[in-house]
Design an enzyme around this catalytic site. Sequence first.
Site, PDB file in Angstrom:
ATOM      1  N   LYS A   1       0.483  -1.622   0.151  1.00 53.58           N
ATOM      2  CA  LYS A   1      -0.075   0.126   0.391  1.00 53.58           C
ATOM      3  C   LYS A   1       0.968   0.817  -0.045  1.00 53.58           C
ATOM      4  O   LYS A   1       0.135   2.633  -0.328  1.00 53.58           O
ATOM      5  CB  LYS A   1      -1.280  -0.070   1.008  1.00 53.58           C
TER       6      LYS A   1
ATOM      7  N   LYS B   1       1.668   3.401   2.657  1.00 49.65           N
ATOM      8  CA  LYS B   1       1.865   3.357   3.309  1.00 49.65           C
ATOM      9  C   LYS B   1       1.608   2.472   4.635  1.00 49.65           C
ATOM     10  O   LYS B   1       1.116   1.565   4.763  1.00 49.65           O
ATOM     11  CB  LYS B   1       1.012   4.529   3.334  1.00 49.65           C
TER      12      LYS B   1
END
Length: 138
Positions: free
Chosen positions: A48, A50
């Site tokens: 992702k 993040k």
Amino acid sequence: MKPFKVGYTTGVFDMFHVGHLNILQRAKNLCDFLIVGVSTDELVMTYKNKLPVIPYLERREIIESIKYVDQVVAQENRDKFSAWEAYKFDAMFVGDDWRGNELFNEVEVKLNGVGTTVVYLPYTQGVSSSLLREKVRL
């Protein structure tokens, strides 16, 4: 009697919401023992790009406190077959938003080959951690 002895599901479970609760409750209603893999921060970062809002150890503690969950394990990779090798579950529960996804088509074939069923559970519409992030930004 429930149709499955040992069930398995995974997730990030960031910003815990009713959709998370629904999948855990629905999964537990179908098995005697539910194992839940909580994605580590490092794993989430790999796909992702993040970090979750809630750190791994806190997300794990939240999931461990849910009455539908019998065991929590760290999900350090997305390889569901290696999870089966480790935990020998006879059902893997997945949100139906993943049905038809190439990753789960392959997983389904592999797991079916060892007698494990992939069960698609209804996705809770209108709520997700991504939507919660957007609302918090307002």
